[in-house]
Design a protein around this motif. Sequence first.
Motif, PDB file in Angstrom:
ATOM      1  N   PRO A 154      -3.335  18.024  73.593  1.00 38.65           N
ATOM      2  CA  PRO A 154      -2.817  17.825  72.241  1.00 38.65           C
ATOM      3  C   PRO A 154      -3.762  16.938  71.428  1.00 38.65           C
ATOM      4  CG  PRO A 154      -1.158  17.269  73.897  1.00 38.65           C
ATOM      5  CD  PRO A 154      -2.468  17.395  74.599  1.00 38.65           C
ATOM      6  N   GLU A 155      -3.647  17.032  70.111  1.00 39.45           N
ATOM      7  CA  GLU A 155      -4.444  16.202  69.221  1.00 39.45           C
ATOM      8  C   GLU A 155      -4.191  14.730  69.559  1.00 39.45           C
ATOM      9  OE1 GLU A 155      -3.441  17.077  65.178  1.00 39.45           O
ATOM     10  OE2 GLU A 155      -5.497  16.729  64.517  1.00 39.45           O
ATOM     11  N   SER A 156      -5.238  13.921  69.591  1.00 33.98           N
ATOM     12  CA  SER A 156      -5.205  12.487  69.896  1.00 33.98           C
ATOM     13  C   SER A 156      -4.680  12.166  71.299  1.00 33.98           C
ATOM     14  CB  SER A 156      -4.465  11.685  68.831  1.00 33.98           C
ATOM     15  OG  SER A 156      -3.090  11.953  68.871  1.00 33.98           O
ATOM     16  N   GLY A 164      -3.891  23.899  59.240  1.00 32.89           N
ATOM     17  CA  GLY A 164      -2.916  24.554  60.119  1.00 32.89           C
ATOM     18  C   GLY A 164      -3.426  24.835  61.512  1.00 32.89           C
ATOM     19  N   LYS A 165      -4.521  24.202  61.885  1.00 29.45           N
ATOM     20  CA  LYS A 165      -5.088  24.434  63.218  1.00 29.45           C
ATOM     21  C   LYS A 165      -4.151  23.922  64.314  1.00 29.45           C
ATOM     22  CE  LYS A 165      -8.704  21.918  62.264  1.00 29.45           C
ATOM     23  NZ  LYS A 165      -8.413  21.515  60.879  1.00 29.45           N
ATOM     24  N   SER A 166      -3.778  22.643  64.207  1.00 29.16           N
ATOM     25  CA  SER A 166      -2.911  22.074  65.241  1.00 29.16           C
ATOM     26  C   SER A 166      -1.566  22.782  65.280  1.00 29.16           C
ATOM     27  CB  SER A 166      -2.680  20.591  64.974  1.00 29.16           C
ATOM     28  OG  SER A 166      -3.906  19.902  64.973  1.00 29.16           O
ATOM     29  N   THR A 167      -1.030  23.113  64.127  1.00 31.63           N
ATOM     30  CA  THR A 167       0.265  23.793  64.074  1.00 31.63           C
ATOM     31  C   THR A 167       0.188  25.142  64.794  1.00 31.63           C
ATOM     32  OG1 THR A 167       0.613  22.730  61.941  1.00 31.63           O
ATOM     33  CG2 THR A 167       2.107  24.512  62.521  1.00 31.63           C
ATOM     34  N   THR A 168      -0.898  25.881  64.586  1.00 27.30           N
ATOM     35  CA  THR A 168      -1.067  27.164  65.281  1.00 27.30           C
ATOM     36  C   THR A 168      -1.102  26.952  66.795  1.00 27.30           C
ATOM     37  OG1 THR A 168      -2.372  27.944  63.413  1.00 27.30           O
ATOM     38  CG2 THR A 168      -2.534  29.201  65.448  1.00 27.30           C
TER      39      THR A 168
HETATM   40  N1  LIG Z   1       6.196  17.870  61.421  1.00 21.59           N
HETATM   41  C1  LIG Z   1       5.718  18.217  60.219  1.00 21.59           C
HETATM   42  N2  LIG Z   1       6.503  18.122  59.126  1.00 21.59           N
HETATM   43  C2  LIG Z   1       6.042  18.478  57.905  1.00 21.59           C
HETATM   44  N3  LIG Z   1       4.827  18.958  57.677  1.00 21.59           N
HETATM   45  C3  LIG Z   1       3.988  19.087  58.714  1.00 21.59           C
HETATM   46  C4  LIG Z   1       4.386  18.724  60.031  1.00 21.59           C
HETATM   47  N4  LIG Z   1       3.363  18.966  60.879  1.00 21.59           N
HETATM   48  C5  LIG Z   1       2.360  19.449  60.113  1.00 21.59           C
HETATM   49  N5  LIG Z   1       2.727  19.529  58.822  1.00 21.59           N
HETATM   50  C6  LIG Z   1       1.893  20.031  57.704  1.00 21.59           C
HETATM   51  O1  LIG Z   1       1.342  21.271  58.082  1.00 21.59           O
HETATM   52  C7  LIG Z   1       0.023  21.405  57.603  1.00 21.59           C
HETATM   53  C8  LIG Z   1      -0.915  21.769  58.733  1.00 21.59           C
HETATM   54  O2  LIG Z   1      -1.047  20.673  59.619  1.00 21.59           O
HETATM   55  P1  LIG Z   1      -1.958  20.727  60.923  1.00 21.59           P
HETATM   56  O3  LIG Z   1      -1.698  19.490  61.695  1.00 21.59           O
HETATM   57  O4  LIG Z   1      -1.761  22.010  61.603  1.00 21.59           O
HETATM   58  O5  LIG Z   1      -3.420  20.679  60.294  1.00 21.59           O
HETATM   59  P2  LIG Z   1      -4.817  20.670  61.053  1.00 21.59           P
HETATM   60  O6  LIG Z   1      -5.522  21.890  60.638  1.00 21.59           O
HETATM   61  O7  LIG Z   1      -4.641  20.451  62.497  1.00 21.59           O
HETATM   62  O8  LIG Z   1      -5.502  19.426  60.364  1.00 21.59           O
HETATM   63  P3  LIG Z   1      -6.465  18.303  60.995  1.00 21.59           P
HETATM   64  O9  LIG Z   1      -7.837  18.847  60.883  1.00 21.59           O
HETATM   65  O10 LIG Z   1      -6.291  17.147  60.061  1.00 21.59           O
HETATM   66  O11 LIG Z   1      -6.044  18.022  62.392  1.00 21.59           O
HETATM   67  C9  LIG Z   1      -0.313  20.068  56.940  1.00 21.59           C
HETATM   68  O12 LIG Z   1      -0.193  20.230  55.540  1.00 21.59           O
HETATM   69  C10 LIG Z   1       0.731  19.111  57.452  1.00 21.59           C
HETATM   70  O13 LIG Z   1       1.027  18.152  56.489  1.00 21.59           O
END
Ligand SMILES: Nc1ncnc2c1ncn2[C@@H]1O[C@H](COP(=O)(O)OP(=O)(O)OP(=O)(O)O)[C@@H](O)[C@H]1O
Lengths: 237, 241
Positions: free
Chosen positions: A80-82, A39-43
Amino acid sequence: MIEVTGLVKNYGTKRAVDGISFKVNRGEILGFLGPNGAGKSTTMKMLTGFIRADAGTASVGGIDVTVDPVAVKRQLGYLPESAPAYPEMTVEEFLSFIAEVRGFRTATAKRERVEHVLGLTHLNSVRSQSIETLSKGYKQRVGFAQALIHNPPALILDEPTDGLDPNQKNEVRALIKNMAAEKAVILSTHILEEVDAICTRVIIIARGRIVADETPAALRARQPGARLDEIFRTLTA
Amino acid sequence: MSQIRPLFKREFLGYFRSPVAYVFLISFLVISVSLAFSRYGNFFKNGTASLESYFIFFPWLFMFIVPAVGMRLWSEEKRAGTIELLFTLPITTLEAVLGKFLAGWAFLTLAILLSFPMALTVGFLGQPDWGVMAATYLGAILMAGAYLGICALTSALTKNQVISFVLSLAACAVFVFLGLSSFTTTLESILPVSVADMVSNFSFVTHFDAFTKGIIDPKDVIFFLSLMGFTLVLNVVALER
Ligand SMILES: Nc1ncnc2c1ncn2[C@@H]1O[C@H](COP(=O)(O)OP(=O)(O)OP(=O)(O)O)[C@@H](O)[C@H]1O
Ligand SMILES: [Mg+2]
């Protein structure tokens, strides 16, 4: 400078971010760690106002993102990521466009900013190359340059050193460290040594929740003598 | 609103950064001119010094060609992830929508105006009514804007360009077919005449026809402008949802 309280994001029935709260002051570099999908990117996306939180608030410089998103975006530099960028533009065209939208309207002001970040991120040799023809590391640097162009008080960097060669990784870390004195920085990473090298604080996230929020030294002290990746494994298991 | 300018500039010049613009402009001219000279257009045979036979196909041609311009507006940003970059810049959704729309519209206007050599030819061969000609150009540009509004909206609904194109085409087709006489007759047989009339009022063909006869009716201008406004508002809603 940056304050987040009780952020929640659901995707369907899945809770991607589950009540995250933290604060970052100027001069701090906060390292965001956590397994893939934690959930890092989502946050970060909620903090930048790109996606809406289902609950909780995020503010930058005392301004709530949902109340005045444009004012918040003005204060933020975001990678943003990538590192997405318009592929058919050249590096210089792309950075000029960002500078213009960031409020540098005269040709001289724009050029001054573009030259400055081109120098900082060592992009001079590819400045007139179109972005789609750049190697991954160079694309990443373009994303980094774009985030720095307006010298923002708050920086949010989603895996800034991803895809960079060892020299560039060190260079970017040094750059972030040097700038951090008057900025609030959040960066996510999968490289545990990076946290040791530049972060003043670490937050470890697992399954959308914070499992540790402390200084790198305190994190090490949890299991004296253990390697960081072992501590990481016990925390996120 | 001052943020519209850089967005407009990037988007408009973006057409010319890839071969898309040249392929599009040339195909548009080739197709539109050959339709005019075809036996359906009768550009020479009908013996009048006007561009009516050139413009008569525009509602049909636009049905295919505007989706080709509009499909990438948002789909491409979504696919490439640049939408995340765009919407973390200090701009509002409305500014982004307007910047992109105006750039696409300017590009279509350029395509339409590139047919001006056709007008000059007519002027050289005979004595055309320049007023009618100007009204027709105005109508074509307004109609292009209305088509583009629809396509920008459908493009904001998906990150797949193929789906975006097909959706746009279908939506534009509805606005063309509503005005066909065969269609309206069928409609009148199943619906009250007043309702059928109202429905056919939404056809691009009906509204464009008046312009080609040199009539600039405020009703037609407002029709196209309000359709643009309506689709742009929906576009903002679709992106903010
Ligand atoms: N648009 C979306 N629709 C559905 N699920 C999503 C969406 N975006 C993210 N998720 C889910 O939310 C969760 C958190 O994703 P996130 O991208 O925040 O992870 P992360 O910590 O950044 O991971 P990573 O280290 O791989 O970058 C994941 O389980 C992902 O599948
Ligand atoms: Mg991530």
